[in-house]
Scaffold this active site. Structure first.
Site, mmCIF file in Angstrom:
data_model
loop_
_atom_site.group_PDB
_atom_site.id
_atom_site.type_symbol
_atom_site.label_atom_id
_atom_site.label_comp_id
_atom_site.label_asym_id
_atom_site.label_seq_id
_atom_site.Cartn_x
_atom_site.Cartn_y
_atom_site.Cartn_z
ATOM 1 N N LYS A 1 0.797 -1.234 0.000
ATOM 2 C CA LYS A 1 0.000 0.000 0.000
ATOM 3 C C LYS A 1 0.828 1.282 0.000
ATOM 4 O O LYS A 1 0.359 2.321 -0.449
ATOM 5 C CB LYS A 1 -0.939 0.024 1.220
ATOM 6 N N ASP B 1 -10.114 2.720 1.936
ATOM 7 C CA ASP B 1 -10.126 2.132 3.291
ATOM 8 C C ASP B 1 -10.700 3.089 4.348
ATOM 9 O O ASP B 1 -11.395 2.644 5.264
ATOM 10 C CB ASP B 1 -8.705 1.757 3.724
HETATM 11 P P1 NAP Z 1 0.774 -3.351 6.653
HETATM 12 O O1 NAP Z 1 0.827 -2.099 5.874
HETATM 13 O O2 NAP Z 1 1.723 -4.452 6.343
HETATM 14 O O3 NAP Z 1 0.914 -2.948 8.187
HETATM 15 C C1 NAP Z 1 0.864 -3.905 9.196
HETATM 16 C C2 NAP Z 1 1.225 -3.272 10.533
HETATM 17 O O4 NAP Z 1 1.188 -4.291 11.516
HETATM 18 C C3 NAP Z 1 2.622 -2.668 10.560
HETATM 19 O O5 NAP Z 1 2.653 -1.579 11.450
HETATM 20 C C4 NAP Z 1 3.452 -3.818 11.118
HETATM 21 O O6 NAP Z 1 4.596 -3.412 11.824
HETATM 22 C C5 NAP Z 1 2.488 -4.405 12.108
HETATM 23 N N1 NAP Z 1 2.827 -5.814 12.348
HETATM 24 C C6 NAP Z 1 2.924 -6.796 11.428
HETATM 25 N N2 NAP Z 1 3.281 -7.952 12.032
HETATM 26 C C7 NAP Z 1 3.442 -7.650 13.342
HETATM 27 C C8 NAP Z 1 3.837 -8.416 14.478
HETATM 28 N N3 NAP Z 1 4.110 -9.722 14.377
HETATM 29 N N4 NAP Z 1 3.911 -7.779 15.671
HETATM 30 C C9 NAP Z 1 3.632 -6.465 15.771
HETATM 31 N N5 NAP Z 1 3.252 -5.680 14.729
HETATM 32 C C10 NAP Z 1 3.171 -6.286 13.534
HETATM 33 O O7 NAP Z 1 -0.685 -4.005 6.583
HETATM 34 P P2 NAP Z 1 -2.095 -3.247 6.463
HETATM 35 O O8 NAP Z 1 -2.486 -3.135 5.062
HETATM 36 O O9 NAP Z 1 -2.021 -2.046 7.324
HETATM 37 O O10 NAP Z 1 -3.106 -4.327 7.089
HETATM 38 C C11 NAP Z 1 -3.126 -4.612 8.463
HETATM 39 C C12 NAP Z 1 -4.294 -5.538 8.800
HETATM 40 O O11 NAP Z 1 -5.543 -4.921 8.514
HETATM 41 C C13 NAP Z 1 -4.301 -6.845 7.986
HETATM 42 O O12 NAP Z 1 -4.723 -7.889 8.801
HETATM 43 C C14 NAP Z 1 -5.324 -6.591 6.902
HETATM 44 O O13 NAP Z 1 -5.936 -7.786 6.442
HETATM 45 C C15 NAP Z 1 -6.331 -5.739 7.664
HETATM 46 N N6 NAP Z 1 -7.110 -4.873 6.772
HETATM 47 C C16 NAP Z 1 -8.446 -5.082 6.733
HETATM 48 C C17 NAP Z 1 -9.213 -4.280 5.935
HETATM 49 C C18 NAP Z 1 -10.705 -4.492 5.902
HETATM 50 O O14 NAP Z 1 -11.347 -4.024 4.960
HETATM 51 N N7 NAP Z 1 -11.282 -5.144 6.891
HETATM 52 C C19 NAP Z 1 -8.627 -3.265 5.165
HETATM 53 C C20 NAP Z 1 -7.257 -3.086 5.241
HETATM 54 C C21 NAP Z 1 -6.492 -3.910 6.047
HETATM 55 P P3 NAP Z 1 5.899 -2.827 11.072
HETATM 56 O O15 NAP Z 1 5.473 -1.464 10.613
HETATM 57 O O16 NAP Z 1 6.937 -2.809 12.117
HETATM 58 O O17 NAP Z 1 6.168 -3.786 9.935
#
Ligand code: NAP
Length: 272
Positions: free
Chosen positions: A70, A107
């Site tokens: 993203k 989003d």
């Molecule tokens: P992203 O850009 O990869 O960000 C993920 C975040 O979570 C980052 O801050 C990452 O930390 C942190 N993280 C990942 N693994 C971790 C761990 N083991 N321990 C602690 N922190 C951790 O992903 P995203 O797009 O924001 O998505 C995040 C979640 O939201 C996903 O599960 C996705 O499926 C969900 N989501 C849902 C919707 C919906 O429509 N319901 C929409 C968007 C996203 P770092 O920055 O240190 O890597």
């Protein structure tokens, strides 16, 4: 699928868990539209090649973008709505009739829709995660008038960057911190998602009228939501946001409004 049939995709790494194809195909089917929507695995090194290749295909209407692309996508397509500055993450790319590509973010509106009936002005939210989805959540909460955001993240630097950019009052805590008292707890990390570690958090400090919102939708009932229900806290699962952001993307890809009157049927299909 024939060669010229319009199609859109959801791209990410991993991508097999994505429910977006089911949603878009459900709407295409209900509208009897000759088009397709599919999941496509794109690793970080493949991202810019993917965009070049798809841009040359007039049948490709665009893509939804999920973990981990993203933020990288901001550098690859035009940004007429100022998403880079306002949110800092793109979740939708659309191919225009002239072949140019524009990016946007659906989003933020998708996140706010299920909680928009409550008054969040001056309230305190805790946000877990500091990635792409967290950026959209902060933008949406700011629009809703939130008073304070505590970000819990493994990278304090990333989290403070988000807070600074948003100019919302807030603070940063490490992953193992005890929760402060707050009106809203949001999980915008992949923790609790199928195949990921569980989200270890003690909800005891939250007041009885707090709302717990998990963006994770696979599984639909995460450990976080189970723990919140045990405490009789109100919960919102990731499906409402998923359907809301998908509806906006569907209009952009296929130029038609999704038949939202079938939402109950769609939710049942998604949780089956
Ligand atoms: P992203 O850009 O990869 O960000 C993920 C975040 O979570 C980052 O801050 C990452 O930390 C942190 N993280 C990942 N693994 C971790 C761990 N083991 N321990 C602690 N922190 C951790 O992903 P995203 O797009 O924001 O998505 C995040 C979640 O939201 C996903 O599960 C996705 O499926 C969900 N989501 C849902 C919707 C919906 O429509 N319901 C929409 C968007 C996203 P770092 O920055 O240190 O890597």
């Amino acid at each position: 699928m024939t060669k010229d049939m319009p199609y859109a995709e959801v791209i990410g790494d991993p991508i097999a868990h994505s429910k977006s194809p089911m949603i878009h195909k459900f709407w295409l089917d209900r509208l009897a539209m000759e088009a397709d929507y599919r999941a496509f695995l794109v690793t970080p090194v493949e991202l810019s090649g993917y965009i070049d290749q798809r841009q040359a295909d007039p049948a490709w209407r665009g893509c939804n973008v999920t973990i981990p692309h993203k933020i990288a996508m901001l550098d690859l397509v035009a940004d007429p709505g100022g998403v880079r500055q306002k949110i800092g993450a793109m979740n939708t790319v659309v191919r225009q009739a002239d072949g140019s590509l524009i990016g946007t973010n659906t989003d933020a509106a998708g996140f706010l829709a299920p909680i928009a009936d409550s008054d969040w002005s001056g309230k305190h939210a805790i946000l877990i995660g500091a990635g792409g989805a967290a950026r959209a959540v902060i933008f949406a909460l700011k629009q809703a008038g939130i008073g304070e955001i505590t970000i819990i993240a493994r990278s304090g630097l990333k989290a403070s960057g988000l807070l600074m950019q948003s100019s919302v009052k807030g603070s940063i805590l490490p992953m193992d911190a005890r929760l402060p008292e707050a009106d809203l707890l949001i999980n915008a990390s992949p923790l609790g998602m199928t195949g990921q570690p569980p989200l270890a958090v003690d909800l005891a400090p939250l007041p009885t009228d707090a709302l717990v919102y998990d963006l994770v939708y696979a599984p639909l009932e995460t450990g976080l939501l189970r723990a919140a229900k045990k405490r009789d806290l109100a919960v919102v699962d990731g499906l409402d946001m998923l359907i809301g952001q998908a509806a906006l993307a569907f209009e952009l890809f296929f130029g038609a409004t999704p038949p939202m009157e079938h939402d109950d049927e769609l939710r049942k299909l998604l949780v089956a």
